[in-house]
Design an enzyme around this catalytic site. Structure first.
Site, PDB file in Angstrom:
ATOM      1  N   LYS A 149       0.892  -1.169   0.000  1.00  0.00           N
ATOM      2  CA  LYS A 149       0.000   0.000   0.000  1.00  0.00           C
ATOM      3  C   LYS A 149       0.925   1.213   0.000  1.00  0.00           C
ATOM      4  CE  LYS A 149      -4.191   1.657   2.276  1.00  0.00           C
ATOM      5  NZ  LYS A 149      -5.010   1.927   1.105  1.00  0.00           N
TER       6      LYS A 149
HETATM    7  N1  PMP Z   1      -7.416  -1.902  -3.272  1.00  0.00           N
HETATM    8  C1  PMP Z   1      -6.888  -0.680  -3.100  1.00  0.00           C
HETATM    9  C2  PMP Z   1      -6.115  -0.085  -4.216  1.00  0.00           C
HETATM   10  C3  PMP Z   1      -7.072   0.014  -1.891  1.00  0.00           C
HETATM   11  O1  PMP Z   1      -6.565   1.236  -1.727  1.00  0.00           O
HETATM   12  C4  PMP Z   1      -7.833  -0.588  -0.869  1.00  0.00           C
HETATM   13  C5  PMP Z   1      -8.046   0.158   0.419  1.00  0.00           C
HETATM   14  N2  PMP Z   1      -7.012  -0.092   1.335  1.00  0.00           N
HETATM   15  C6  PMP Z   1      -8.364  -1.851  -1.088  1.00  0.00           C
HETATM   16  C7  PMP Z   1      -8.141  -2.483  -2.302  1.00  0.00           C
HETATM   17  C8  PMP Z   1      -9.143  -2.540  -0.021  1.00  0.00           C
HETATM   18  O2  PMP Z   1      -8.287  -2.961   0.997  1.00  0.00           O
HETATM   19  P1  PMP Z   1      -8.803  -3.098   2.505  1.00  0.00           P
HETATM   20  O3  PMP Z   1     -10.027  -3.912   2.450  1.00  0.00           O
HETATM   21  O4  PMP Z   1      -7.711  -3.814   3.201  1.00  0.00           O
HETATM   22  O5  PMP Z   1      -9.044  -1.742   3.005  1.00  0.00           O
END
Ligand code: PMP
Length: 304
Positions: free
Chosen positions: A158
């Site tokens: 991320k």
């Molecule tokens: N894909 C992207 C590109 C994101 O930014 C997020 C948000 N964190 C997600 C998927 C979903 O991830 P999560 O469920 O862990 O928040």
């Protein structure tokens, strides 16, 4: 935005308006930083962070991928997030944003000698795609942008830099009158939303793309766990855009987006053009979990 009282910066609680960085902060120029988005919900037993450990672990994994040496351990980072929420008098649900970034000290692309800084902000934040979106579903556009290629970026991190791609896709979708973008990968298969994972439902089977081109989403994993417990078949497989157009239901999942139904994609009505029954059930179950109403999932909650 809703300001809070303090922000945690390198071990100190700093007044919100004083939590600043130098203009030559390395991350600001070259884009190597890693962050998390975590939510805490007002449960009957008080504020509780959802899957704190998993989010914090992903933060450190992101740092490992992009070669940033963290200066705090997993335990210290978890404790810092708890400390921050205790120090601020939050009345509603909270979004937590830890970030590990490269600070001021060296310039140039070679980043290894830049100082590593850690900050955690938290503020009250409602539904990301709107309360109406959660209930009625949103309109989505397949992006003209391809999701970041795994040949040149690393989607399991991320990482700050990955979000230029998301930002441009989101901007394009909003400009075109839609609420969210759905990005395809280089081969034309569905990757993910600008900040969410994507699911479709066909003949009662729940389908979501593998993580080849997307973040390993914590909400997606939670929804899959719930769906399997409810007896649904969940398939991790590639999805084409025409399959999206003809699916029975579609929805996004993400910490910010929670479980948001999709009612239209590129002017094609999805199902009945409203939140579908499987989506509604999973959304309800998800909210039961994060609000501490499902005892089987208590282990995901960290009470403040
Ligand atoms: N894909 C992207 C590109 C994101 O930014 C997020 C948000 N964190 C997600 C998927 C979903 O991830 P999560 O469920 O862990 O928040």
């Amino acid at each position: 935005m809703n300001k809070a009282d303090t922000i945690w910066m390198n071990g100190e609680l700093v007044p919100w308006d004083e939590a600043k960085v130098h203009i030559l902060t390395h991350t600001l120029h070259y884009g190597n930083g890693v962050f998390e988005g975590t939510r805490a919900y007002k449960t009957e037993k008080g504020l509780a962070i959802f899957r704190l450990h998993d989010h914090t672990k992903r933060l450190l994994n992101s740092a490992k991928i992009t070669m940033i040496k963290p200066t705090y351990s997993l335990e210290e980072l978890e404790a810092a997030q708890i400390e921050l929420l205790r120090a601020n008098d939050f009345k509603g649900n909270v979004y937590i944003r830890p970030i590990i970034y490269l600070g001021y000290g060296v310039m140039g692309v070679y980043h290894v000698k830049a100082p590593v800084e850690t900050a955690i902000a938290a503020w009250e934040w409602g539904s990301y795609l709107g309360d109406e979106g959660l209930e009625k579903g949103i309109r989505v556009k397949i992006s003209s942008f391809t999701r970041n290629s795994i040949k040149s970026t690393m989607g399991k991190a991320k990482a700050v830099a990955n979000y230029l791609n998301s930002q441009m896709a989101k901007f394009e979708a909003i400009e075109a009158g839609y609420e969210e973008a759905l990005l395809l990968d280089e081969e034309g298969f569905v990757a993910e939303g600008s900040g969410e994972c994507f699911f479709i439902v066909r003949d009662g089977v729940i389908i979501t793309p593998p993580h080849d081109n997307s973040l390993e989403s914590i909400t997606q994993a939670t929804v899959i766990e719930l769906a399997e417990k409810l007896g649904y078949t969940v398939e991790f497989r590639r999805i084409t855009r025409d399959e999206v157009y003809i699916c029975d239901e579609a929805f996004f999942t993400g910490t910010a987006a929670e479980v948001t139904p999709v009612r239209e994609v590129d002017a094609r009505t999805i199902g009945e053009g409203k939140r579908g029954p499987v989506t509604e059930q999973l959304q309800r179950e998800y909210f039961d979990v994060v609000y501490g109403r499902n005892r089987d999932f208590e282990h995901y909650l960290t009470y403040i």
